[in-house]
Write a protein that holds these residues in place. Structure first.
Motif, PDB file in Angstrom:
ATOM      1  N   ASP A   1      -2.707  14.147  -5.287  1.00 50.75           N
ATOM      2  CA  ASP A   1      -2.450  13.481  -4.206  1.00 50.75           C
ATOM      3  C   ASP A   1      -1.348  13.393  -3.801  1.00 50.75           C
ATOM      4  OD1 ASP A   1      -3.215  11.329  -2.367  1.00 50.75           O
ATOM      5  OD2 ASP A   1      -3.546   9.326  -3.844  1.00 50.75           O
TER       6      ASP A   1
ATOM      7  N   ASP B   1       2.823   5.627   5.062  1.00 55.14           N
ATOM      8  CA  ASP B   1       1.432   4.860   4.401  1.00 55.14           C
ATOM      9  C   ASP B   1       0.964   3.956   3.388  1.00 55.14           C
ATOM     10  OD1 ASP B   1      -0.091   6.301   6.559  1.00 55.14           O
ATOM     11  OD2 ASP B   1      -0.639   7.479   4.745  1.00 55.14           O
TER      12      ASP B   1
ATOM     13  N   THR C   1      -0.904   1.065  -0.352  1.00 55.49           N
ATOM     14  CA  THR C   1      -1.266   2.399   0.968  1.00 55.49           C
ATOM     15  C   THR C   1      -1.819   1.327   1.495  1.00 55.49           C
ATOM     16  OG1 THR C   1      -2.964   3.610  -0.238  1.00 55.49           O
ATOM     17  CG2 THR C   1      -0.264   4.163  -0.708  1.00 55.49           C
ATOM     18  N   LYS C   2      -2.068   2.117   2.667  1.00 52.42           N
ATOM     19  CA  LYS C   2      -3.108   2.136   3.892  1.00 52.42           C
ATOM     20  C   LYS C   2      -4.316   1.921   3.091  1.00 52.42           C
ATOM     21  CE  LYS C   2      -0.247   2.821   7.579  1.00 52.42           C
ATOM     22  NZ  LYS C   2       0.151   3.044   8.977  1.00 52.42           N
ATOM     23  N   ALA C   3      -4.494   3.371   1.945  1.00 51.31           N
ATOM     24  CA  ALA C   3      -5.771   3.787   1.820  1.00 51.31           C
ATOM     25  C   ALA C   3      -5.957   3.130   0.616  1.00 51.31           C
ATOM     26  CB  ALA C   3      -5.517   5.375   1.458  1.00 51.31           C
ATOM     27  N   LYS C   4      -5.263   2.623  -0.507  1.00 47.87           N
ATOM     28  CA  LYS C   4      -5.910   2.130  -2.020  1.00 47.87           C
ATOM     29  C   LYS C   4      -4.875   1.282  -2.188  1.00 47.87           C
ATOM     30  CE  LYS C   4      -5.186   7.332  -3.599  1.00 47.87           C
ATOM     31  NZ  LYS C   4      -5.975   8.217  -3.317  1.00 47.87           N
TER      32      LYS C   4
END
Length: 161
Positions: free
Chosen positions: A53, A59, A80-83
């Motif tokens: 990753d 992020d 983070t914005k994703a996870k």
């Protein structure tokens, strides 16, 4: 060990190992001035480095100008914005070292600067609330002592005079 290609103005701030439930196995963590790269060794006989990753520091979530990177013992949670990612380091000190560098890189400031800003903001809030010149009062105490400051009076802010 790592096969990361850095940009011209990108610098490595931290390198170390950790484990995670999100990514199985031992991980190699590289924190740069722009991103956090997570890699791991792959292969039994012929070892290769595999990119797991890459997370841009932009992020990483912030709330009230505080990066959402939290340490609990030797574990670090990064939102983070994703996870959300949880990394487990070899010890508390290694986790603290990573967290310090990660927050510095994410916010663009150092711990000393953030602490200084907190103290300045606290003084400004006290000055606005009470109408006092806190810095002037402290300076007077240091120069004249407590007795001299009480006799001469506590300084008011310039807008009150």
């Amino acid at each position: 060990m790592s096969n990361i290609t850095l940009l011209e103005d990108e610098v490595v701030l931290y390198e170390g190992t950790a484990t995670s439930n999100d990514y199985k196995g031992s991980l190699h963590i590289t924190l740069t001035s722009y991103q956090m790269v997570i890699e791991k060794e792959k292969g039994f006989f012929k070892k290769e480095i595999e990119l797991v990753d890459a997370i841009s520091l932009e992020d990483i979530k912030t709330y009230n100008d505080v990066a959402q990177i939290k340490q609990k013992g030797s574990s670090v949670e990064i939102q983070t914005k994703a996870k959300n990612i949880t990394l487990s380091f070899s010890g508390m000190f290694e986790a603290r070292k990573f967290v310090g560098k990660a927050i510095d890189a994410t916010t663009g400031t150092t711990l000393a600067k953030r602490s200084s800003d907190k103290v300045k903001n606290a003084f400004e809030m006290i000055d606005d609330t009470l109408g006092l010149d806190t810095r002037g009062t402290i300076k007077g105490i240091l120069e004249q002592g407590v007795k001299g400051t009480i006799i001469n009076g506590i300084k008011k802010t310039k807008k009150d005079e």
